[in-house]
Design an enzyme around this catalytic site. Structure first.
Site, PDB file in Angstrom:
ATOM      1  N   ARG A   1       4.193 -13.900 -37.890  1.00  0.00           N
ATOM      2  CA  ARG A   1       4.657 -12.522 -38.036  1.00  0.00           C
ATOM      3  C   ARG A   1       6.038 -12.335 -37.406  1.00  0.00           C
ATOM      4  O   ARG A   1       6.905 -11.640 -37.941  1.00  0.00           O
ATOM      5  CB  ARG A   1       3.634 -11.588 -37.395  1.00  0.00           C
TER       6      ARG A   1
ATOM      7  N   HIS B   1       9.304 -10.993 -39.331  1.00  0.00           N
ATOM      8  CA  HIS B   1      10.034  -9.813 -38.872  1.00  0.00           C
ATOM      9  C   HIS B   1      11.478 -10.155 -38.511  1.00  0.00           C
ATOM     10  O   HIS B   1      12.373  -9.321 -38.660  1.00  0.00           O
ATOM     11  CB  HIS B   1       9.316  -9.176 -37.681  1.00  0.00           C
ATOM     12  N   ASP B   2      11.706 -11.370 -38.032  1.00  0.00           N
ATOM     13  CA  ASP B   2      13.068 -11.803 -37.737  1.00  0.00           C
ATOM     14  C   ASP B   2      13.876 -11.907 -39.029  1.00  0.00           C
ATOM     15  O   ASP B   2      14.987 -11.375 -39.125  1.00  0.00           O
ATOM     16  CB  ASP B   2      13.041 -13.157 -37.018  1.00  0.00           C
TER      17      ASP B   2
ATOM     18  N   VAL C   1      15.300  -8.749 -40.894  1.00  0.00           N
ATOM     19  CA  VAL C   1      16.340  -7.948 -40.244  1.00  0.00           C
ATOM     20  C   VAL C   1      17.540  -8.858 -39.954  1.00  0.00           C
ATOM     21  O   VAL C   1      17.456  -9.747 -39.112  1.00  0.00           O
ATOM     22  CB  VAL C   1      15.826  -7.319 -38.936  1.00  0.00           C
TER      23      VAL C   1
ATOM     24  N   ASP D   1      17.850 -15.051 -37.883  1.00  0.00           N
ATOM     25  CA  ASP D   1      18.912 -15.328 -36.910  1.00  0.00           C
ATOM     26  C   ASP D   1      18.446 -15.214 -35.460  1.00  0.00           C
ATOM     27  O   ASP D   1      19.268 -15.203 -34.541  1.00  0.00           O
ATOM     28  CB  ASP D   1      20.087 -14.368 -37.136  1.00  0.00           C
TER      29      ASP D   1
ATOM     30  N   SER E   1      17.321 -12.716 -33.931  1.00  0.00           N
ATOM     31  CA  SER E   1      17.660 -11.433 -33.294  1.00  0.00           C
ATOM     32  C   SER E   1      16.428 -10.676 -32.796  1.00  0.00           C
ATOM     33  O   SER E   1      16.541  -9.819 -31.915  1.00  0.00           O
ATOM     34  CB  SER E   1      18.478 -10.552 -34.237  1.00  0.00           C
TER      35      SER E   1
ATOM     36  N   ASN F   1       7.626  -3.845 -34.118  1.00  0.00           N
ATOM     37  CA  ASN F   1       7.659  -5.067 -33.308  1.00  0.00           C
ATOM     38  C   ASN F   1       7.013  -4.928 -31.938  1.00  0.00           C
ATOM     39  O   ASN F   1       6.938  -5.906 -31.185  1.00  0.00           O
ATOM     40  CB  ASN F   1       9.114  -5.529 -33.127  1.00  0.00           C
TER      41      ASN F   1
ATOM     42  N   PRO G   1       8.885  -4.281 -44.007  1.00  0.00           N
ATOM     43  CA  PRO G   1       7.967  -3.580 -44.911  1.00  0.00           C
ATOM     44  C   PRO G   1       6.831  -2.902 -44.145  1.00  0.00           C
ATOM     45  O   PRO G   1       6.287  -3.468 -43.198  1.00  0.00           O
ATOM     46  CB  PRO G   1       7.425  -4.694 -45.822  1.00  0.00           C
TER      47      PRO G   1
ATOM     48  N   HIS H   1      -1.686 -12.626 -43.985  1.00  0.00           N
ATOM     49  CA  HIS H   1      -2.681 -11.718 -43.400  1.00  0.00           C
ATOM     50  C   HIS H   1      -4.060 -12.357 -43.306  1.00  0.00           C
ATOM     51  O   HIS H   1      -5.017 -11.711 -42.884  1.00  0.00           O
ATOM     52  CB  HIS H   1      -2.765 -10.422 -44.214  1.00  0.00           C
ATOM     53  N   THR H   2      -4.162 -13.615 -43.685  1.00  0.00           N
ATOM     54  CA  THR H   2      -5.440 -14.321 -43.515  1.00  0.00           C
ATOM     55  C   THR H   2      -5.704 -14.634 -42.045  1.00  0.00           C
ATOM     56  O   THR H   2      -6.821 -14.977 -41.679  1.00  0.00           O
ATOM     57  CB  THR H   2      -5.475 -15.620 -44.354  1.00  0.00           C
TER      58      THR H   2
ATOM     59  N   ASP I   1      -8.497 -10.348 -41.868  1.00  0.00           N
ATOM     60  CA  ASP I   1      -9.294 -11.096 -42.839  1.00  0.00           C
ATOM     61  C   ASP I   1     -10.694 -11.268 -42.259  1.00  0.00           C
ATOM     62  O   ASP I   1     -10.986 -12.263 -41.589  1.00  0.00           O
ATOM     63  CB  ASP I   1      -8.643 -12.458 -43.099  1.00  0.00           C
TER      64      ASP I   1
ATOM     65  N   SER J   1     -12.775 -14.572 -41.273  1.00  0.00           N
ATOM     66  CA  SER J   1     -11.917 -15.762 -41.303  1.00  0.00           C
ATOM     67  C   SER J   1     -10.587 -15.494 -40.595  1.00  0.00           C
ATOM     68  O   SER J   1      -9.561 -16.028 -40.983  1.00  0.00           O
ATOM     69  CB  SER J   1     -11.661 -16.173 -42.762  1.00  0.00           C
TER      70      SER J   1
END
Length: 322
Positions: free
Chosen positions: A60, A64-65, A68, A72, A74, A92, A161, A191-192, A243, A246
């Site tokens: 994740r 997320h890096d 944006v 890099d 950031s 975050n 998103p 998302h598993t 999930d 699992s």
């Protein structure tokens, strides 16, 4: 993968960055720091062995890096009195594992000072942590990224998103990074593993219809179970597996529960509202196809707007700009 609105920008730079990966290549550190990838893997595997939640966190964090300012590093930068950094943006605030990234960076600085970027460490950590379960790398990570010097909480909020997005917003969000609907569905398979906080989906449990009812697209039995976990709309601390059954195993189980209308977030359920993406969901219930496609989409995501050559910097510490 939570939070935020989306910036509807498609630039030539973004598309080129995704398609060609700048100057990323295999074994970028072969001459300058031959032990680099082994050092990353050893520390990440040691950490995951004692903390099974880390693969979801690193996957994740990398996502997320990259969304944006590209991949890099950031997202790793700390806020200062004069600047609220990405790390402190709402999407975050539930990230974790920063201490392990710093442990890796400290060891690499001892071995090869000023050579390996934090952006590459994060890309490798995401791959290696998820791969620990299989004791072999699940996808190739091209290296050669350099670190960005700018980290703004406002940009994280605008680019990552949201779990509340419908299909149209998701498609635009991924397109703005040069990614396709196919990449969207494949990468949602992340998302598993991992958990979701109640406040990012409890609107689907309480008064979604305006008369106290749940989201009609959510499996009624699953909704009833979730209400036993998330007692109210105000609950922002309780977590549940994304999930169910699992949550610690990296597999394609996510797509199977999605087709049972057990996707946790609105953004999960949204993948079934478009015929094309629904078809991709069905295809990815084939385990072999999922692993093949996930490897390819991760490679494309890991090349978004990368800084290479003389751009950016190589940070001495991942949480501080040089």
């Amino acid at each position: 993968m939570k939070g935020g609105l989306v910036l509807f920008l498609i630039t030539v730079v973004t598309v080129l960055g995704v398609c060609h990966g700048g100057q990323l290549r295999k074994k970028f550190y072969k001459e300058s720091c031959p032990q680099a990838e082994e050092i990353v893997k050893n520390i990440i595997w040691k950490s995951v062995a004692s903390n099974s939640t880390l693969p979801a966190k690193f996957l994740r964090m990398h996502f997320h890096d990259c969304f944006v300012r590209g991949c890099d590093g950031s997202v790793l930068i700390d806020s200062t009195p004069n600047n609220s950094a990405e790390k402190d943006a709402i999407p975050n605030q539930s990230l974790g594992g920063f201490d392990v990234i710093e442990e890796v960076k400290t060891q690499l600085e001892k071995t090869c000072p000023g050579v390996v970027s934090c952006a590459d460490i994060l890309a490798l950590a995401a791959r290696d942590s998820v791969s620990f379960q299989f004791k072999k790398p699940l996808w190739k990570v091209l290296t050669g990224r350099r670190d960005g010097r700018i980290s703004l909480a406002s940009e994280a909020l605008a680019n990552i998103p949201s779990p509340f997005f419908n299909f149209t917003a998701l498609k635009q969000s991924f397109a703005s990074k040069g990614l396709t609907v196919h990449d969207l569905v494949v990468l949602s398979g992340g998302h598993t593993i991992g958990v979701g906080h109640c406040n990012f989906f409890s609107n689907r449990l309480y008064n979604f219809t305006g008369n106290g009812g749940a989201d009609p697209s959510l499996n009624p039995q699953y909704a009833a179970f979730l209400r036993t976990q998330c007692r109210s709309l105000a609950d922002n601390t309780t977590i549940v597996p994304m999930d169910p059954g699992s949550g610690l195993n990296f597999d394609n189980h996510y797509y199977k529960i999605l087709l049972q209308n057990k996707g946790l977030f609105q953004s999960d359920a949204a993948l079934l509202t478009n015929k094309g993406s629904n078809n991709i969901v069905e295809e990815l219930t084939d385990s072999e196809k999922f692993f093949t496609e996930f490897a390819q989409s991760m490679k494309r995501m890991g090349a978004i707007e990368v800084l290479t050559g003389s751009s950016g910097e190589i940070r001495k510490k991942c949480n501080v700009i040089n």
